[in-house]
Design an enzyme around this catalytic site. Sequence first.
Site, PDB file in Angstrom:
ATOM      1  N   LYS A 282      -3.917 -35.719 145.617  1.00 20.91           N
ATOM      2  CA  LYS A 282      -3.654 -35.346 146.814  1.00 20.91           C
ATOM      3  C   LYS A 282      -4.545 -34.299 147.603  1.00 20.91           C
ATOM      4  O   LYS A 282      -5.341 -33.805 146.787  1.00 20.91           O
ATOM      5  CB  LYS A 282      -2.043 -34.745 146.828  1.00 20.91           C
ATOM      6  CG  LYS A 282      -0.990 -36.183 146.635  1.00 20.91           C
ATOM      7  CD  LYS A 282       0.227 -35.483 146.556  1.00 20.91           C
ATOM      8  CE  LYS A 282       1.454 -36.822 146.569  1.00 20.91           C
ATOM      9  NZ  LYS A 282       2.620 -36.359 146.379  1.00 20.91           N
TER      10      LYS A 282
ATOM     11  N   ARG B 235       4.324 -37.671 138.156  1.00 20.52           N
ATOM     12  CA  ARG B 235       3.851 -39.062 138.816  1.00 20.52           C
ATOM     13  C   ARG B 235       2.395 -39.193 139.031  1.00 20.52           C
ATOM     14  O   ARG B 235       1.861 -38.273 139.829  1.00 20.52           O
ATOM     15  CB  ARG B 235       4.597 -39.159 140.189  1.00 20.52           C
ATOM     16  CG  ARG B 235       4.532 -40.218 140.863  1.00 20.52           C
ATOM     17  CD  ARG B 235       5.440 -40.113 142.235  1.00 20.52           C
ATOM     18  NE  ARG B 235       5.333 -41.342 142.869  1.00 20.52           N
ATOM     19  CZ  ARG B 235       4.351 -41.739 143.540  1.00 20.52           C
ATOM     20  NH1 ARG B 235       3.174 -41.058 144.008  1.00 20.52           N
ATOM     21  NH2 ARG B 235       4.284 -43.026 144.466  1.00 20.52           N
TER      22      ARG B 235
HETATM   23  N1  HH2 Z   1       4.161 -38.937 146.484  1.00 20.61           N
HETATM   24  C1  HH2 Z   1       3.760 -39.829 147.230  1.00 20.61           C
HETATM   25  C2  HH2 Z   1       4.614 -41.149 147.185  1.00 20.61           C
HETATM   26  N2  HH2 Z   1       5.931 -41.063 146.610  1.00 20.61           N
HETATM   27  N3  HH2 Z   1       7.534 -39.785 145.242  1.00 20.61           N
HETATM   28  C3  HH2 Z   1       7.711 -38.469 144.612  1.00 20.61           C
HETATM   29  N4  HH2 Z   1       8.806 -38.571 144.089  1.00 20.61           N
HETATM   30  N5  HH2 Z   1       6.767 -37.511 144.729  1.00 20.61           N
HETATM   31  C4  HH2 Z   1       5.720 -37.494 145.156  1.00 20.61           C
HETATM   32  O1  HH2 Z   1       4.880 -36.444 145.001  1.00 20.61           O
HETATM   33  C5  HH2 Z   1       5.403 -38.727 145.855  1.00 20.61           C
HETATM   34  C6  HH2 Z   1       6.276 -39.935 145.760  1.00 20.61           C
HETATM   35  C7  HH2 Z   1       2.501 -40.276 147.611  1.00 20.61           C
HETATM   36  O2  HH2 Z   1       1.280 -40.950 146.762  1.00 20.61           O
HETATM   37  P1  HH2 Z   1       0.826 -42.456 146.654  1.00 20.61           P
HETATM   38  O3  HH2 Z   1       2.367 -42.938 146.196  1.00 20.61           O
HETATM   39  O4  HH2 Z   1      -0.201 -42.165 145.799  1.00 20.61           O
HETATM   40  O5  HH2 Z   1       0.436 -42.451 148.258  1.00 20.61           O
HETATM   41  P2  HH2 Z   1       1.287 -43.282 149.318  1.00 20.61           P
HETATM   42  O6  HH2 Z   1       2.348 -42.683 149.877  1.00 20.61           O
HETATM   43  O7  HH2 Z   1      -0.023 -43.163 150.170  1.00 20.61           O
HETATM   44  O8  HH2 Z   1       1.698 -44.820 148.945  1.00 20.61           O
END
Ligand code: HH2
Length: 265
Positions: free
Chosen positions: A203, A238
């Site tokens: 991030k 995660r």
């Molecule tokens: N971060 C993202 C998405 N879902 N869920 C939880 N519980 N905690 C987090 O920190 C979290 C999450 C964002 O990351 P990513 O899925 O890689 O990206 P995107 O939202 O662009 O798909």
Amino acid sequence: MGVLNVTPDSFSDGGLHRDGEGAIAHGLAMAAAGAALVDVGGESTRPGAGAVPEPEEADRVLPVVRALAEAGVVVSVDTAKAGVAAAALEAGAAVVNDVTSLGDPEMAGVVAEHGAGLVLMHMQGDPRTMQDDPRYGDVVAEVTRFLVDRAAAAREAGVDPRGICIDPGIGFGKNLEHNLALLANLGALAETGFPVMIGASRKSWIPALLGEVPMVERDPLSAVAHALAVAGGASVIRVHDVVMGLRSARIADAIVRASAKGRHR
Ligand code: HH2
């Protein structure tokens, strides 16, 4: 928890796992590498992301959830929509990862009805505007209070409290200082008694702290933060890179356990 984004626009891996077969293969590979959970998402929550209509989100995630669950993988579905969550739980998912912490009034009922696990995450504002100018008085206290309150609401709606996990939402309506304060004070969250999840993987706190770092170089830096989070009380991380995440978490865990034992000699 391994991240599996079946989206065209996720911030670090958008488009990589768009076709169902490729996504399923990646999910199986993460499980084989040691992920206890694979988190399947069909809507990006990156800053500025727009909403995805429910039928489209369901079409993206359901075949992947079904195939992974049939193969014995423990699947969580990363969704804020109760309809998508219900369909994913029917398809074999075991956990709902809700970044809006029951923003959809039907969500808690769906989770309770299926006896599923629930991740409650803190976010200030919504993805379109959350990074514009986030402000807190005491970020650790406010986030902790919010999550305890949402967990109580989930419990009142019939969700089994033993299946609830709380997550301060790194990067969700937080600037660098807020993210660091939360990462440095996970004890406050762990003291609530709920397992704590941290998702710091790749991030923007990384370039905010270090200056521009290409996405492909962010996994070891994420692992440092996750290892410290485990040492500070996190139970779930995660991650995009499961092998690196798991190895670094195990090192942190082993050192913490050795230090706890040492105190009793
Ligand atoms: N971060 C993202 C998405 N879902 N869920 C939880 N519980 N905690 C987090 O920190 C979290 C999450 C964002 O990351 P990513 O899925 O890689 O990206 P995107 O939202 O662009 O798909």
